[in-house]
Design an enzyme around this catalytic site. Structure first.
Site, mmCIF file in Angstrom:
data_model
loop_
_atom_site.group_PDB
_atom_site.id
_atom_site.type_symbol
_atom_site.label_atom_id
_atom_site.label_comp_id
_atom_site.label_asym_id
_atom_site.label_seq_id
_atom_site.Cartn_x
_atom_site.Cartn_y
_atom_site.Cartn_z
ATOM 1 N N ASP A 1 0.807 -1.090 0.024
ATOM 2 C CA ASP A 1 -0.036 -0.030 0.075
ATOM 3 C C ASP A 1 0.946 1.305 0.194
ATOM 4 O O ASP A 1 1.388 1.557 0.965
ATOM 5 C CB ASP A 1 -0.942 -0.049 1.131
ATOM 6 C CG ASP A 1 -1.732 1.246 1.299
ATOM 7 O OD1 ASP A 1 -1.849 2.162 0.593
ATOM 8 O OD2 ASP A 1 -2.484 1.390 2.543
ATOM 9 N N GLU B 1 32.135 9.093 -0.265
ATOM 10 C CA GLU B 1 33.106 8.950 0.997
ATOM 11 C C GLU B 1 32.058 9.277 2.174
ATOM 12 O O GLU B 1 31.694 10.458 2.361
ATOM 13 C CB GLU B 1 34.059 10.130 0.770
ATOM 14 C CG GLU B 1 34.994 9.906 -0.379
ATOM 15 C CD GLU B 1 35.969 11.135 -0.186
ATOM 16 O OE1 GLU B 1 36.739 11.478 0.841
ATOM 17 O OE2 GLU B 1 35.889 11.649 -1.049
ATOM 18 N N GLU C 1 30.729 9.679 5.962
ATOM 19 C CA GLU C 1 31.361 9.919 7.087
ATOM 20 C C GLU C 1 30.067 9.588 8.392
ATOM 21 O O GLU C 1 28.965 9.968 8.029
ATOM 22 C CB GLU C 1 31.819 11.421 7.405
ATOM 23 C CG GLU C 1 33.111 11.556 6.424
ATOM 24 C CD GLU C 1 33.703 13.034 6.469
ATOM 25 O OE1 GLU C 1 34.575 13.038 6.060
ATOM 26 O OE2 GLU C 1 32.811 13.937 6.843
ATOM 27 N N GLU D 1 37.919 10.021 11.519
ATOM 28 C CA GLU D 1 37.790 11.155 11.328
ATOM 29 C C GLU D 1 38.527 12.295 11.982
ATOM 30 O O GLU D 1 38.727 11.980 13.091
ATOM 31 C CB GLU D 1 36.627 11.591 10.386
ATOM 32 C CG GLU D 1 36.177 11.346 8.953
ATOM 33 C CD GLU D 1 37.366 12.313 8.149
ATOM 34 O OE1 GLU D 1 37.674 13.612 8.761
ATOM 35 O OE2 GLU D 1 37.704 11.945 7.047
ATOM 36 N N GLU E 1 35.245 7.431 8.738
ATOM 37 C CA GLU E 1 35.013 7.110 7.519
ATOM 38 C C GLU E 1 35.283 5.718 7.098
ATOM 39 O O GLU E 1 36.238 5.291 7.178
ATOM 40 C CB GLU E 1 35.899 8.262 6.685
ATOM 41 C CG GLU E 1 35.483 8.310 5.149
ATOM 42 C CD GLU E 1 36.156 9.507 4.381
ATOM 43 O OE1 GLU E 1 36.076 10.621 4.787
ATOM 44 O OE2 GLU E 1 36.850 9.194 3.252
ATOM 45 N N HIS F 1 31.280 13.060 0.528
ATOM 46 C CA HIS F 1 31.863 13.653 -0.682
ATOM 47 C C HIS F 1 31.268 12.658 -1.987
ATOM 48 O O HIS F 1 31.263 11.409 -1.863
ATOM 49 C CB HIS F 1 33.189 13.572 -0.915
ATOM 50 C CG HIS F 1 33.649 14.687 0.376
ATOM 51 N ND1 HIS F 1 35.017 14.695 0.397
ATOM 52 C CD2 HIS F 1 33.121 15.493 0.897
ATOM 53 C CE1 HIS F 1 35.300 15.569 1.418
ATOM 54 N NE2 HIS F 1 34.104 16.160 1.740
ATOM 55 N N ARG G 1 42.024 21.857 -1.483
ATOM 56 C CA ARG G 1 41.236 20.736 -1.048
ATOM 57 C C ARG G 1 39.877 20.981 -0.752
ATOM 58 O O ARG G 1 38.785 20.477 -0.342
ATOM 59 C CB ARG G 1 41.850 19.829 0.101
ATOM 60 C CG ARG G 1 42.722 18.831 -0.216
ATOM 61 C CD ARG G 1 43.031 18.026 0.856
ATOM 62 N NE ARG G 1 42.190 17.223 1.312
ATOM 63 C CZ ARG G 1 42.092 15.689 0.680
ATOM 64 N NH1 ARG G 1 42.928 15.389 -0.243
ATOM 65 N NH2 ARG G 1 41.187 14.959 1.210
ATOM 66 N N GLU H 1 35.204 15.670 -7.797
ATOM 67 C CA GLU H 1 34.584 15.514 -6.430
ATOM 68 C C GLU H 1 33.747 16.672 -5.972
ATOM 69 O O GLU H 1 34.075 17.772 -5.823
ATOM 70 C CB GLU H 1 35.667 15.355 -5.697
ATOM 71 C CG GLU H 1 35.278 15.151 -3.863
ATOM 72 C CD GLU H 1 36.482 15.121 -3.002
ATOM 73 O OE1 GLU H 1 37.496 15.937 -3.080
ATOM 74 O OE2 GLU H 1 36.396 14.221 -1.986
ATOM 75 N N ARG I 1 31.854 18.052 -2.955
ATOM 76 C CA ARG I 1 32.062 17.878 -1.478
ATOM 77 C C ARG I 1 30.943 18.528 -0.448
ATOM 78 O O ARG I 1 31.132 18.333 0.581
ATOM 79 C CB ARG I 1 33.186 18.925 -1.251
ATOM 80 C CG ARG I 1 34.460 18.285 -1.829
ATOM 81 C CD ARG I 1 35.864 18.889 -1.602
ATOM 82 N NE ARG I 1 36.135 18.949 -0.299
ATOM 83 C CZ ARG I 1 35.903 19.801 0.676
ATOM 84 N NH1 ARG I 1 35.301 20.858 0.369
ATOM 85 N NH2 ARG I 1 36.397 19.717 1.865
HETATM 86 P P1 ADP Z 1 39.804 12.026 -0.524
HETATM 87 O O1 ADP Z 1 41.122 12.092 -0.964
HETATM 88 O O2 ADP Z 1 38.707 13.055 -1.117
HETATM 89 O O3 ADP Z 1 39.681 11.735 0.962
HETATM 90 P P2 ADP Z 1 39.141 9.124 -0.900
HETATM 91 O O4 ADP Z 1 40.467 8.358 -1.056
HETATM 92 O O5 ADP Z 1 38.565 9.092 0.842
HETATM 93 O O6 ADP Z 1 39.248 10.708 -1.179
HETATM 94 O O7 ADP Z 1 37.823 8.709 -1.738
HETATM 95 C C1 ADP Z 1 38.004 8.531 -3.222
HETATM 96 C C2 ADP Z 1 36.786 7.969 -3.765
HETATM 97 O O8 ADP Z 1 36.860 8.201 -5.105
HETATM 98 C C3 ADP Z 1 36.800 6.283 -3.466
HETATM 99 O O9 ADP Z 1 35.487 5.873 -3.409
HETATM 100 C C4 ADP Z 1 37.174 5.944 -4.939
HETATM 101 O O10 ADP Z 1 36.669 4.730 -5.393
HETATM 102 C C5 ADP Z 1 36.488 6.891 -5.721
HETATM 103 N N1 ADP Z 1 36.977 7.117 -7.263
HETATM 104 C C6 ADP Z 1 38.370 6.613 -7.865
HETATM 105 N N2 ADP Z 1 38.233 6.949 -8.948
HETATM 106 C C7 ADP Z 1 37.005 7.317 -9.369
HETATM 107 C C8 ADP Z 1 36.481 7.463 -10.715
HETATM 108 N N3 ADP Z 1 37.012 7.353 -12.134
HETATM 109 N N4 ADP Z 1 35.142 7.977 -10.692
HETATM 110 C C9 ADP Z 1 34.348 7.950 -9.635
HETATM 111 N N5 ADP Z 1 35.000 7.699 -8.346
HETATM 112 C C10 ADP Z 1 36.251 7.416 -8.215
HETATM 113 MG MG MG Z 2 36.791 13.784 -0.498
HETATM 114 MG MG MG Z 3 36.493 12.566 5.195
HETATM 115 MG MG MG Z 4 38.132 10.610 2.131
HETATM 116 MG MG MG Z 5 41.301 9.670 1.443
#
Ligand code: ADP
Ligand code: MG
Ligand code: MG
Ligand code: MG
Ligand code: MG
Length: 442
Positions: free
Chosen positions: A52, A130, A132, A187, A194, A243, A314, A331, A333
């Site tokens: 439903d 990513e 958290e 974190e 994370e 992110h 960043r 990315e 954010r």
């Molecule tokens: P940060 O440096 O922002 O902390 P992380 O290493 O924690 O980044 O996370 C990076 C994320 O991006 C991971 O989930 C990774 O699998 C993803 N990632 C890597 N390459 C690609 C891609 N080509 N397309 C989408 N996501 C990707």
């Molecule tokens: Mg990030």
């Molecule tokens: Mg983080």
């Molecule tokens: Mg990260």
């Molecule tokens: Mg990282």
């Protein structure tokens, strides 16, 4: 698909499954499910299970309430934390109307529709989130609190990190369910964690985010802790974001990379960034859906506030991480883990595709710390802010034809109304802050 109907019937037998949970997600991103016993599995696989829809908030009116669940066979998985005899399995479902057409209020359908549009242009979308979260103490009644005795910070380890055991258990459970975990760490804030899993095709990743949250909450509870994805559970420390790393693929190749460009990015990547920036204010009610989401988006806590991009810095809203080749990605954010992952990915993809279709020129990148710019400098550089609160975000969404098209009329109407109601309810409250600041003074 990976599995046929016969495969699932066989697996249910082999795995000694007793209960099957048929899952779907409502427009706010909350996971819902109907449990059936193994005896009903054939009926379920034949798309005959009904529920439903009028009882699900924002779904359907009473007069159109019959909904059918169409299981996606490829999402079959058992829950490792349930008994190993008489197991519990789940299937993620699409929601259909009695006339056999997809229900417009199903967020998974909204994402599928956006992905179909991308496919027509030759693209597949990959997403890596990513996510958290905080692990807090529970009180003597097992109820969640925002208390923690922990003092650990970024990348700290046990015994400082009280959540270490729970986090390890989460990672192992996720791996048993087919996740490829790339990293997990403490974190910045005390009790904040994370866990990153490998990026994948958008629909699968959206399904995975829902599963991820379920696993994190379930395992936390087993460790006597409470996991929360609330964006800003505590004043004065960092909030929790999600992110979203995104890229487009064509013929198996990441098309965001271009070795000949000065930043190593392709024209499509720049158009995609421009599309996100163009529509960001209209999308924020989806990426940051709660009153509380906007308490994370404030200066001083690593969260973005200004609509800008950079490949050097960043902290901006849109960051281009240094990886190139297959790892080339955009990315975003601002999203937080309370966003409906299906809708968040759908609107980001639609915005990026719009940028590509219109060949929108990308604004200049901002490689300095925006927080150090004066209001005038920001104005000169056309740097806008994200909506300051849920009201601004919801108004921006309400006025957007782009958003109406992206999420479809059904969700657009119900979502904007629910979010404005949420804001109005909130803003009429008399808060602790008001009492402590005004009661004795005036
Ligand atoms: P940060 O440096 O922002 O902390 P992380 O290493 O924690 O980044 O996370 C990076 C994320 O991006 C991971 O989930 C990774 O699998 C993803 N990632 C890597 N390459 C690609 C891609 N080509 N397309 C989408 N996501 C990707
Ligand atoms: Mg990030
Ligand atoms: Mg983080
Ligand atoms: Mg990260
Ligand atoms: Mg990282």
């Amino acid at each position: 698909g990976k599995y046929t109907k016969e495969d699932i019937l066989k697996k249910v037998k082999e795995d000694d499954v007793e209960f099957i949970r048929l899952q779907f997600t409502d427009i706010f991103g909350d996971l819902k499910n109907v449990a059936i016993t193994a005896s009903q599995i054939e009926k379920a696989l034949d798309n005959k299970i009904m529920f439903d829809g009028s009882s699900i908030e924002g779904f359907a009116r009473i007069e159109e309430s019959d909904m059918y669940l169409y299981p996606d066979y490829d999402t079959y998985e058992t829950f490792p934390w349930r008994p190993q005899q008489g197991k519990v399995a789940r299937l993620i479902c699409d929601v259909y109307k009695p006339d056999g057409t997809p229900f417009e209020g199903d967020p998974r359908y909204v994402l599928k529709r956006a992905l179909a549009e991308a496919k027509e242009m030759g693209y597949k979308m990959n997403v890596g989130p990513e996510c958290e979260f905080f692990l807090f103490q529970t009180d003597e009644n097992g109820m969640p609190t925002t208390n923690t005795y922990e003092r650990a910070s970024y990348f700290d380890l046990g015994p400082l990190d009280f959540g270490e055991n729970a986090r390890r258990d989460m990672v192992l459970t996720l791996e048993q369910m087919g996740f490829e975990i790339e990293a997990s760490h403490h974190e910045v804030a005390p009790a904040q964690h994370e866990i990153d899993f490998k990026y994948g095709e958008a629909l699968k990743t959206a399904d995975n985010i829902e599963t991820f949250k379920l696993v994190v909450k379930t395992i936390a509870k087993r460790h006597g802790l409470c996991a929360t994805f609330m964006p800003k559970p505590k004043y004065g420390v960092c909030g929790s974001g999600m992110h979203m790393n995104m890229s487009l693929q064509k013929d198996g190749k990441n098309i965001f990379a271009d070795e000949n460009d000065k930043l190593g990015l392709s024209q499509e990547a720049y158009w995609f960034i421009a599309g996100i920036m163009e529509h960001m204010k209209e999308m924020t009610a989806i990426t940051n859906p709660l009153v509380n989401s906007y308490k994370r988006l404030v200066p001083g806590y690593e969260a973005p506030i200004y609509i800008a991009w950079s490949a050097k810095n960043r902290s901006p809203l849109i960051r281009i991480p240094s990886a190139r080749g297959a790892g080339t990605r955009v990315e975003l954010r601002c999203p937080d883990p309370t966003a409906n992952p299906y809708l968040a990915m759908a609107v980001c993809l639609k915005a990026g595709l719009d940028g590509i279709k219109r060949q929108l020129p990308v604004p200049a990148s901002v490689d300095t710390n925006i927080f150090n710019l004066t209001a005038e400098e920001k104005k000169e550089r056309h740097i806008h802010s994200l909506p300051a609160n849920l009201r601004e975000a919801t108004l921006a969404m309400s006025e957007s034809d782009f958003m109406k098209e992206a999420v479809g009329n059904h969700i657009f109407e119900r979502y904007t109304k629910a979010k404005m109601d949420e804001w109005n309810e909130y803003t009429r409250q008399v808060t602790d802050w008001e009492i402590s600041n005004y009661l004795y003074k005036v």
